[in-house]
Design an enzyme around this catalytic site. Sequence first.
Site, mmCIF file in Angstrom:
data_model
loop_
_atom_site.group_PDB
_atom_site.id
_atom_site.type_symbol
_atom_site.label_atom_id
_atom_site.label_comp_id
_atom_site.label_asym_id
_atom_site.label_seq_id
_atom_site.Cartn_x
_atom_site.Cartn_y
_atom_site.Cartn_z
ATOM 1 N N TYR A 110 45.595 38.351 44.898
ATOM 2 C CA TYR A 110 45.669 39.409 45.897
ATOM 3 C C TYR A 110 47.071 40.008 45.917
ATOM 4 C CZ TYR A 110 41.630 37.013 48.014
ATOM 5 O OH TYR A 110 40.418 36.424 48.250
ATOM 6 N N HIS A 116 41.147 42.023 49.977
ATOM 7 C CA HIS A 116 40.319 41.724 48.810
ATOM 8 C C HIS A 116 41.203 41.553 47.578
ATOM 9 C CE1 HIS A 116 36.733 42.567 51.112
ATOM 10 N NE2 HIS A 116 37.312 43.673 51.546
ATOM 11 N N LYS A 147 36.214 43.212 40.372
ATOM 12 C CA LYS A 147 37.565 42.723 40.112
ATOM 13 C C LYS A 147 37.893 42.960 38.635
ATOM 14 C CE LYS A 147 37.241 39.414 43.809
ATOM 15 N NZ LYS A 147 37.124 40.498 44.735
#
Length: 170
Positions: A110, A116, A147
């Site tokens: 992060y 997120h 991601k």
Amino acid sequence: MKKVIEFYLSGDRVYSTREKAINQLYNNRGYGELKGNKLFLSLIEAAYLVERGWIKVLDEDRELTFEEIFKLGKRKDEDFDIKYLVYKDLRDRGYIVKSALKFGSHFRVYRKNAEHSDWLIWVLRESEKLSPNDMTARVRVAHGVRKNMVMAIVDEDNDVVYYKIEWIKF
């Protein structure tokens, strides 16, 4: 951080019930996992914080050294050493680093104060081989949870190089 916070060894992690630990480490810096009134840290997190002089880890009444915590981690995970190098590098750069076991990776990373994570990290030694199928599977999972997949390669000199691997559609 001024005063060293006491943590206690419990299997493959350490914990503290001190409010100071929860406020300074969990709330302010993103370390560990909070369960009830206990803050649990992985052995990698504990080793990092002991090395920085922020916490001490007790096993019964005996304080464990950084080297002893490292050996415990290495006994439980043969790749603890390279994972620690990557964890340390990312933390030293100011990122929040958490486990990504549920995503099939080593870490999720992060930006500071982000809700997120942006990246999933898979750690490899430079001498290791990764099959195209393994790489594809990891990229698919990362893409599926929005991601970026990053391979952290640790060479013989313990230098870390990061490679972002993307899914491209033509």
